[in-house]
Design an enzyme around this catalytic site. Structure first.
Site, PDB file in Angstrom:
ATOM      1  N   ILE A 155      -7.407 -37.358  20.067  1.00 23.07           N
ATOM      2  CA  ILE A 155      -8.786 -37.693  20.449  1.00 23.07           C
ATOM      3  C   ILE A 155      -9.079 -39.164  20.155  1.00 23.07           C
ATOM      4  CG2 ILE A 155     -11.230 -37.216  19.971  1.00 23.07           C
ATOM      5  CD1 ILE A 155     -10.356 -34.250  19.464  1.00 23.07           C
ATOM      6  N   CYS A 205     -10.367 -38.024  12.376  1.00 20.71           N
ATOM      7  CA  CYS A 205      -9.287 -37.439  11.581  1.00 20.71           C
ATOM      8  C   CYS A 205      -9.668 -35.994  11.269  1.00 20.71           C
ATOM      9  CB  CYS A 205      -9.060 -38.235  10.292  1.00 20.71           C
ATOM     10  SG  CYS A 205     -10.536 -38.472   9.311  1.00 20.71           S
ATOM     11  N   PRO A 206      -8.700 -35.134  11.051  1.00 20.96           N
ATOM     12  CA  PRO A 206      -9.050 -33.759  10.692  1.00 20.96           C
ATOM     13  C   PRO A 206      -9.614 -33.735   9.279  1.00 20.96           C
ATOM     14  CG  PRO A 206      -6.684 -34.083  10.547  1.00 20.96           C
ATOM     15  CD  PRO A 206      -7.261 -35.376  11.039  1.00 20.96           C
ATOM     16  N   ARG A 234     -15.252 -33.348  12.003  1.00 17.89           N
ATOM     17  CA  ARG A 234     -15.645 -32.216  11.169  1.00 17.89           C
ATOM     18  C   ARG A 234     -16.747 -32.680  10.222  1.00 17.89           C
ATOM     19  NH1 ARG A 234     -13.864 -29.470  14.425  1.00 17.89           N
ATOM     20  NH2 ARG A 234     -12.220 -27.900  14.333  1.00 17.89           N
ATOM     21  N   GLU A 263     -22.946 -26.518   9.233  1.00 19.80           N
ATOM     22  CA  GLU A 263     -23.269 -26.075  10.595  1.00 19.80           C
ATOM     23  C   GLU A 263     -23.009 -24.585  10.826  1.00 19.80           C
ATOM     24  OE1 GLU A 263     -20.621 -28.423  13.081  1.00 19.80           O
ATOM     25  OE2 GLU A 263     -18.940 -27.090  12.701  1.00 19.80           O
ATOM     26  N   HIS A 295     -21.804 -29.062  17.969  1.00 18.87           N
ATOM     27  CA  HIS A 295     -20.347 -28.907  18.119  1.00 18.87           C
ATOM     28  C   HIS A 295     -19.965 -28.556  19.564  1.00 18.87           C
ATOM     29  CE1 HIS A 295     -16.705 -28.104  15.339  1.00 18.87           C
ATOM     30  NE2 HIS A 295     -16.266 -28.410  16.542  1.00 18.87           N
TER      31      HIS A 295
HETATM   32  P1  NAI Z   1      -4.688 -35.077  15.881  1.00 19.99           P
HETATM   33  O1  NAI Z   1      -3.958 -34.255  14.893  1.00 19.99           O
HETATM   34  O2  NAI Z   1      -4.050 -35.395  17.184  1.00 19.99           O
HETATM   35  O3  NAI Z   1      -5.084 -36.486  15.207  1.00 19.99           O
HETATM   36  C1  NAI Z   1      -5.615 -36.609  13.932  1.00 19.99           C
HETATM   37  C2  NAI Z   1      -5.213 -37.978  13.396  1.00 19.99           C
HETATM   38  O4  NAI Z   1      -5.877 -38.171  12.152  1.00 19.99           O
HETATM   39  C3  NAI Z   1      -3.713 -38.117  13.146  1.00 19.99           C
HETATM   40  O5  NAI Z   1      -3.230 -39.310  13.729  1.00 19.99           O
HETATM   41  C4  NAI Z   1      -3.606 -38.155  11.624  1.00 19.99           C
HETATM   42  O6  NAI Z   1      -2.521 -38.941  11.157  1.00 19.99           O
HETATM   43  C5  NAI Z   1      -4.946 -38.777  11.264  1.00 19.99           C
HETATM   44  N1  NAI Z   1      -5.350 -38.573   9.879  1.00 19.99           N
HETATM   45  C6  NAI Z   1      -5.162 -37.490   9.083  1.00 19.99           C
HETATM   46  N2  NAI Z   1      -5.725 -37.707   7.874  1.00 19.99           N
HETATM   47  C7  NAI Z   1      -6.274 -38.947   7.917  1.00 19.99           C
HETATM   48  C8  NAI Z   1      -6.993 -39.728   6.985  1.00 19.99           C
HETATM   49  N3  NAI Z   1      -7.259 -39.277   5.757  1.00 19.99           N
HETATM   50  N4  NAI Z   1      -7.424 -40.948   7.371  1.00 19.99           N
HETATM   51  C9  NAI Z   1      -7.165 -41.434   8.609  1.00 19.99           C
HETATM   52  N5  NAI Z   1      -6.476 -40.724   9.532  1.00 19.99           N
HETATM   53  C10 NAI Z   1      -6.038 -39.510   9.190  1.00 19.99           C
HETATM   54  O7  NAI Z   1      -6.090 -34.355  16.093  1.00 19.99           O
HETATM   55  P2  NAI Z   1      -7.065 -34.496  17.336  1.00 19.99           P
HETATM   56  O8  NAI Z   1      -6.668 -33.533  18.391  1.00 19.99           O
HETATM   57  O9  NAI Z   1      -7.207 -35.915  17.695  1.00 19.99           O
HETATM   58  O10 NAI Z   1      -8.431 -33.954  16.709  1.00 19.99           O
HETATM   59  C11 NAI Z   1      -9.083 -34.654  15.671  1.00 19.99           C
HETATM   60  C12 NAI Z   1     -10.179 -33.788  15.099  1.00 19.99           C
HETATM   61  O11 NAI Z   1     -11.215 -33.632  16.074  1.00 19.99           O
HETATM   62  C13 NAI Z   1      -9.773 -32.329  14.788  1.00 19.99           C
HETATM   63  O12 NAI Z   1      -9.167 -32.211  13.531  1.00 19.99           O
HETATM   64  C14 NAI Z   1     -11.077 -31.619  14.834  1.00 19.99           C
HETATM   65  O13 NAI Z   1     -11.606 -31.638  13.538  1.00 19.99           O
HETATM   66  C15 NAI Z   1     -11.951 -32.465  15.762  1.00 19.99           C
HETATM   67  N6  NAI Z   1     -12.318 -31.779  16.997  1.00 19.99           N
HETATM   68  C16 NAI Z   1     -13.649 -31.705  17.338  1.00 19.99           C
HETATM   69  C17 NAI Z   1     -14.043 -31.061  18.496  1.00 19.99           C
HETATM   70  C18 NAI Z   1     -15.487 -30.986  18.919  1.00 19.99           C
HETATM   71  O14 NAI Z   1     -15.825 -30.191  19.812  1.00 19.99           O
HETATM   72  N7  NAI Z   1     -16.375 -31.784  18.369  1.00 19.99           N
HETATM   73  C19 NAI Z   1     -13.063 -30.401  19.361  1.00 19.99           C
HETATM   74  C20 NAI Z   1     -11.693 -30.604  18.954  1.00 19.99           C
HETATM   75  C21 NAI Z   1     -11.354 -31.243  17.790  1.00 19.99           C
END
Ligand code: NAI
Length: 328
Positions: A155, A205-206, A234, A263, A295
């Site tokens: 994302i 970030c997650p 999140r 939430e 969300h």
């Molecule tokens: P992803 O796993 O592809 O990317 C997450 C990135 O965060 C990775 O590059 C990882 O190395 C990095 N990361 C982990 N811990 C970190 C830290 N402490 N500091 C900096 N970077 C860190 O995940 P993706 O698909 O990009 O999703 C990201 C988040 O978006 C999900 O974990 C979820 O919480 C949220 N999300 C929200 C949605 C919504 O409807 N609002 C829908 C889908 C996801």
């Protein structure tokens, strides 16, 4: 091949029914969220499907295991609501939908930024009341402004691509640097530098144990005056009470939230006939420069279709004794 889908809304049912044409699972749709009170409904279902606001803690996992469940197929990317060590202990496989449409959340994120900057949410209401005044609506050009992206996975990278097209200078912070972002000219920096130099900060970030409240009072103190803060990742990444202080002092000029740390009790249901008992959310809702949504960053037909297909694929693979590749 039975699948119990919890927390079902009409749109979930529609997209699952369409996708199931090619998987042929026997799906039971349950409206309640998965909690310790409702887990009993899953008895004799080897596979259960759940969402981000379902409670999948040790107690629920123990009940699911007793009832014969062996797969929790999440229809989400995030899995911070699952007690993974309990799932492992009870021999339950957990699968997610790792990448359904990063663009859906990325486009929504930029939508929040632009709406807040140009006050489109307020302008909509003003014009409805025959008020065409512009006072209070001055924004800034995103072109040449500095945006800090925390987390450049799927994302975050999709956000970077859009912002790059808008002419922003982009700083990023991640534990792993992403070559696509580097090729786009993104400058990876430490968290403190990103916080200190960004006009807009967006979280992708997650949520893990390490970054709970990554945006707290200390982080806000480092930020630029009049920073815009966006969170579509999140809720627990932000210490909401510290952010309220930042809004009150004027340090934070705009806040866009698609997620909020408390939430869960509210999500995806109509509570308009009830009193709002959450005082922190109540205070947030009083700020004109705060835009909160429930969300919905993922909520596009492309994403819902992809989520349904991958979730059912995960369940089908489980029944066929194969790995789907989406096991956590
Ligand atoms: P992803 O796993 O592809 O990317 C997450 C990135 O965060 C990775 O590059 C990882 O190395 C990095 N990361 C982990 N811990 C970190 C830290 N402490 N500091 C900096 N970077 C860190 O995940 P993706 O698909 O990009 O999703 C990201 C988040 O978006 C999900 O974990 C979820 O919480 C949220 N999300 C929200 C949605 C919504 O409807 N609002 C829908 C889908 C996801």
């Amino acid at each position: 091949m039975k699948l119990a889908v919890f927390n079902t809304h009409s749109y979930d049912k529609a997209f699952f029914a369409e996708a199931n044409g090619q998987f042929g699972l026997s799906i039971s749709y349950f409206e309640p969220r998965l909690t310790s009170e409702t887990a009993k409904l899953a008895e004799n279902y080897p596979a259960v499907c759940a969402f981000v606001n379902d409670v999948i803690d040790r107690e629920v996992i123990e009940q699911l295991a007793k009832g014969g469940t062996r797969l929790i197929a999440l229809r989400s990317a995030g899995y911070n609501n699952v007690d993974m060590s309990a799932a492992k202990q009870y021999g339950i496989t957990v699968a997610n939908v790792p990448a359904y449409s990063p663009e859906s959340v990325a486009e929504y994120t930029v939508g929040l930024m632009l709406t807040l900057n140009r006050k489109i949410h307020r302008a909509y209401n003003r014009v409805k009341e025959n008020n065409f005044a512009l006072n209070g609506f001055i924004g800034f050009d995103f072109h040449n402004c500095t945006v800090g992206v925390i987390g450049t996975g799927r994302i975050g990278t999709a956000v970077v691509k859009i912002l790059n097209g808008m002419g922003c200078k982009i700083l990023a912070h991640d534990i792993i640097e992403n070559n696509t972002c580097i090729d786009l000219g993104v400058n990876y920096v430490g968290l403190s530098k990103l916080l200190a130099e960004s006009d807009v900060i967006t979280l992708h970030c997650p949520m893990t144990e390490d970054n709970y409240h990554i945006i707290d009072e200390q982080a806000i103190n480092i930020m630029k005056e009049r920073v815009m803060l966006i969170n579509t990742s999140r809720g627990g990444l932000i210490d909401t009470e510290a952010v309220i202080e930042g809004l009150k002092s004027g340090k934070i000029s705009n806040l866009g939230l698609d997620v909020y740390e408390n939430e869960k009790p509210m999500l995806y249901d109509d509570h308009s006939n009830e009193l709002l008992l959450d005082d922190v959310l109540g205070r947030l809702l009083t700020f004109p420069n705060v835009l909160i949504t429930g969300h919905q960053g993922f909520f596009t037909k492309d994403a819902l279709s992809s989520i349904a297909n991958t979730t059912l694929f995960n369940a089908k693979c489980f029944y066929e004794g194969k790995a789907s590749g989406n096991e956590l």
